[in-house]
Design a protein around this motif. Structure first.
Motif, mmCIF file in Angstrom:
data_model
loop_
_atom_site.group_PDB
_atom_site.id
_atom_site.type_symbol
_atom_site.label_atom_id
_atom_site.label_comp_id
_atom_site.label_asym_id
_atom_site.label_seq_id
_atom_site.Cartn_x
_atom_site.Cartn_y
_atom_site.Cartn_z
ATOM 1 N N GLY A 56 3.383 -0.347 -10.843
ATOM 2 C CA GLY A 56 2.643 -1.511 -11.875
ATOM 3 C C GLY A 56 3.552 -2.529 -11.904
ATOM 4 O O GLY A 56 2.210 -3.304 -12.758
ATOM 5 N N SER A 57 5.032 -2.794 -12.020
ATOM 6 C CA SER A 57 4.837 -4.098 -12.299
ATOM 7 C C SER A 57 5.602 -4.798 -11.107
ATOM 8 O O SER A 57 6.643 -6.056 -11.871
ATOM 9 N N GLY A 58 5.671 -4.417 -9.756
ATOM 10 C CA GLY A 58 6.362 -5.310 -8.608
ATOM 11 C C GLY A 58 5.162 -5.628 -7.811
ATOM 12 O O GLY A 58 5.475 -7.166 -6.666
ATOM 13 N N LEU A 59 4.174 -4.932 -7.763
ATOM 14 C CA LEU A 59 3.288 -5.814 -6.972
ATOM 15 C C LEU A 59 1.396 -4.757 -6.770
ATOM 16 O O LEU A 59 1.241 -3.728 -7.044
ATOM 17 N N THR A 60 0.926 -6.252 -6.637
ATOM 18 C CA THR A 60 -0.637 -5.433 -6.680
ATOM 19 C C THR A 60 -0.955 -5.687 -5.028
ATOM 20 O O THR A 60 -0.839 -5.656 -4.278
ATOM 21 N N VAL A 61 -1.419 -4.082 -4.710
ATOM 22 C CA VAL A 61 -2.581 -3.744 -3.640
ATOM 23 C C VAL A 61 -3.856 -4.630 -3.411
ATOM 24 O O VAL A 61 -4.691 -3.551 -4.486
ATOM 25 N N LEU A 62 -4.556 -5.545 -2.606
ATOM 26 C CA LEU A 62 -5.836 -5.139 -2.146
ATOM 27 C C LEU A 62 -6.516 -4.747 -0.842
ATOM 28 O O LEU A 62 -5.693 -4.912 0.060
ATOM 29 N N MET A 63 -7.553 -3.447 -0.932
ATOM 30 C CA MET A 63 -8.039 -3.498 -0.045
ATOM 31 C C MET A 63 -9.871 -3.722 0.487
ATOM 32 O O MET A 63 -9.913 -3.147 -0.619
ATOM 33 N N ALA A 64 -9.731 -4.725 1.239
ATOM 34 C CA ALA A 64 -11.861 -4.264 1.748
ATOM 35 C C ALA A 64 -12.157 -3.289 1.629
ATOM 36 O O ALA A 64 -11.493 -2.223 2.322
ATOM 37 N N GLU A 65 -13.020 -3.718 1.234
ATOM 38 C CA GLU A 65 -13.883 -1.840 1.046
ATOM 39 C C GLU A 65 -14.119 -1.665 2.703
ATOM 40 O O GLU A 65 -14.231 -1.040 2.604
ATOM 41 N N GLN A 66 -14.327 -2.854 3.378
ATOM 42 C CA GLN A 66 -13.865 -2.333 5.027
ATOM 43 C C GLN A 66 -13.507 -1.331 5.898
ATOM 44 O O GLN A 66 -13.871 -0.825 6.288
ATOM 45 N N ARG A 120 3.815 14.636 7.126
ATOM 46 C CA ARG A 120 4.518 14.481 6.554
ATOM 47 C C ARG A 120 4.157 12.960 5.929
ATOM 48 O O ARG A 120 4.448 12.210 4.655
ATOM 49 N N ALA A 121 3.722 12.443 6.845
ATOM 50 C CA ALA A 121 3.151 10.592 7.112
ATOM 51 C C ALA A 121 1.962 11.033 5.904
ATOM 52 O O ALA A 121 1.668 10.051 5.575
ATOM 53 N N ARG A 122 1.096 11.720 6.209
ATOM 54 C CA ARG A 122 -0.643 11.552 6.004
ATOM 55 C C ARG A 122 -0.442 11.415 3.770
ATOM 56 O O ARG A 122 -1.100 10.292 3.514
ATOM 57 N N PRO A 123 0.741 12.238 3.503
ATOM 58 C CA PRO A 123 0.572 11.470 2.234
ATOM 59 C C PRO A 123 1.167 10.211 1.958
ATOM 60 O O PRO A 123 0.397 10.080 0.399
ATOM 61 N N VAL A 124 1.610 9.505 2.767
ATOM 62 C CA VAL A 124 2.132 8.408 2.515
ATOM 63 C C VAL A 124 0.398 7.529 2.648
ATOM 64 O O VAL A 124 0.531 6.408 1.593
ATOM 65 N N LEU A 125 -0.166 7.851 3.435
ATOM 66 C CA LEU A 125 -0.975 6.651 3.845
ATOM 67 C C LEU A 125 -2.203 6.700 2.422
ATOM 68 O O LEU A 125 -2.664 6.237 2.028
ATOM 69 N N ASP A 126 -2.458 8.583 2.076
ATOM 70 C CA ASP A 126 -2.928 8.842 1.021
ATOM 71 C C ASP A 126 -2.669 7.752 -0.450
ATOM 72 O O ASP A 126 -3.234 7.753 -1.131
ATOM 73 N N ARG A 127 -1.483 7.632 -0.146
ATOM 74 C CA ARG A 127 -0.552 6.682 -1.732
ATOM 75 C C ARG A 127 -0.904 4.966 -1.941
ATOM 76 O O ARG A 127 -1.833 5.057 -2.861
ATOM 77 N N TRP A 128 -1.088 5.184 -0.184
ATOM 78 C CA TRP A 128 -1.839 3.384 -0.020
ATOM 79 C C TRP A 128 -2.651 2.802 -0.402
ATOM 80 O O TRP A 128 -3.603 2.462 -1.276
ATOM 81 N N LEU A 129 -3.917 4.684 -0.388
ATOM 82 C CA LEU A 129 -5.499 4.305 -0.534
ATOM 83 C C LEU A 129 -5.906 4.378 -2.397
ATOM 84 O O LEU A 129 -6.305 3.966 -2.713
ATOM 85 N N GLN A 130 -4.533 5.155 -2.830
ATOM 86 C CA GLN A 130 -4.744 5.589 -3.951
ATOM 87 C C GLN A 130 -3.880 4.397 -4.902
ATOM 88 O O GLN A 130 -4.581 4.197 -6.030
ATOM 89 N N VAL A 131 -3.438 3.538 -4.633
ATOM 90 C CA VAL A 131 -2.187 2.975 -5.194
ATOM 91 C C VAL A 131 -3.164 1.055 -4.680
ATOM 92 O O VAL A 131 -3.555 -0.191 -5.928
ATOM 93 N N ALA A 132 -4.636 1.375 -4.012
ATOM 94 C CA ALA A 132 -5.033 -0.255 -3.640
ATOM 95 C C ALA A 132 -6.080 -0.158 -4.612
ATOM 96 O O ALA A 132 -7.385 0.775 -4.502
ATOM 97 N N GLN A 133 -6.843 -1.431 -4.938
ATOM 98 C CA GLN A 133 -7.234 -2.381 -5.333
ATOM 99 C C GLN A 133 -9.092 -2.404 -4.546
ATOM 100 O O GLN A 133 -8.327 -3.168 -3.921
ATOM 101 N N VAL A 134 -10.002 -2.096 -4.211
ATOM 102 C CA VAL A 134 -10.825 -2.210 -3.191
ATOM 103 C C VAL A 134 -11.459 -3.593 -3.866
ATOM 104 O O VAL A 134 -12.274 -4.375 -4.692
ATOM 105 N N VAL A 135 -11.839 -3.980 -2.893
ATOM 106 C CA VAL A 135 -12.360 -5.425 -2.745
ATOM 107 C C VAL A 135 -13.492 -5.494 -2.330
ATOM 108 O O VAL A 135 -13.407 -5.037 -1.241
ATOM 109 N N PRO A 136 -15.094 -5.343 -3.046
ATOM 110 C CA PRO A 136 -15.788 -5.214 -3.102
ATOM 111 C C PRO A 136 -16.357 -5.965 -1.902
ATOM 112 O O PRO A 136 -16.695 -7.302 -1.248
#
Length: 234
Positions: A56-66, A120-136
């Protein structure tokens, strides 16, 4: 608008570097590990960026809704393909081991620990989904994406269905424009490993049209996690 006034105010106030992720980049986390293009240093860079975003203090992740929609539609097939490829590699390693043994080579084969990589890799992808803020998604983005397809402008190409790629690009261009207009000074990077759509033929350079579009809103391009980490100053 892609971003709400509240979200814009929050992101500008944080002043953190912003990473905009493409579908292929996130799916690469669980994609076939036997691909020659997969490099450990790039994986480590991706994990480091993820940890920064989660802090929460080093980077913001944006993920387009698409992007989120495409990941949900493709994740199962990508995981299955990765598992099949890994099993093929393990079988090949065993065959090579057995042939070498027939000629007198001695020693245990040590590759079975690689099995289970997808789990082992799938939980990492799930973490990306959780941390990203969606761009509507919005109608303005759709309209500009349609125009990009018709012109065509990168990532659109004649004879190729490129609407979804263009929606993603336009969503990030609009979001970056909003943030820059509100005073965002931090680096912003669009990460996409789908370089065949963005690089000029036989080069490692962006096509001129998309380079100009991204530069107009202060958005850099990165073909992998390592390049993204460097451009973000992280």
């Amino acid at each position: 608008m892609s971003l709400s006034p509240k979200m814009i105010s929050s992101l500008v106030g944080l002043g953190l570097p912003v990473l905009c992720v493409d579908t292929c980049t996130v799916l690469d986390v669980v994609r076939d590990i036997t691909r020659e293009s997969v490099m450990p240093e790039d994986v480590y860079a991706g994990l480091a960026l993820l940890a920064m975003a989660e802090s929460g203090s080093g980077l913001t992740v944006l993920m387009a809704e698409q992007v989120s929609l495409e990941i949900a539609s493709n994740i199962v097939n990508v995981e299955e393909e990765a598992q099949v490829a890994l099993e093929k590699f393990l079988e090949q390693a065993q065959r090579i081991h057995d042939v070498a043994g027939a000629y007198g080579a001695q020693g245990p084969i040590q590759v079975r620990h690689l099995d289970g990589h997808t789990s082992r890799a799938r939980p990492v992808l799930d973490r990306w989904l959780q941390v990203a803020q969606v761009v509507p998604h919005n109608d303005g983005v759709s309209s500009r994406a349609f125009r990009r397809v018709n012109e065509p402008r990168t990532p659109a190409r004649r004879g190729k269905e490129s609407m979804k790629d263009c929606v993603i690009v336009e969503a990030y261009i609009e979001a970056a424009s909003q943030l820059r207009a509100s005073g965002m000074k931090a680096p912003m990077v669009f990460a996409s490993s789908n370089t065949k759509e963005y690089f000029a033929s036989n080069t490692r350079h962006l096509k001129n049209d998309i380079a100009a579009d991204l530069a107009s809103v202060g958005l850099e391009y990165a073909p992998n996690w390592g390049a993204a980490k460097h451009s973000l100053g992280r």
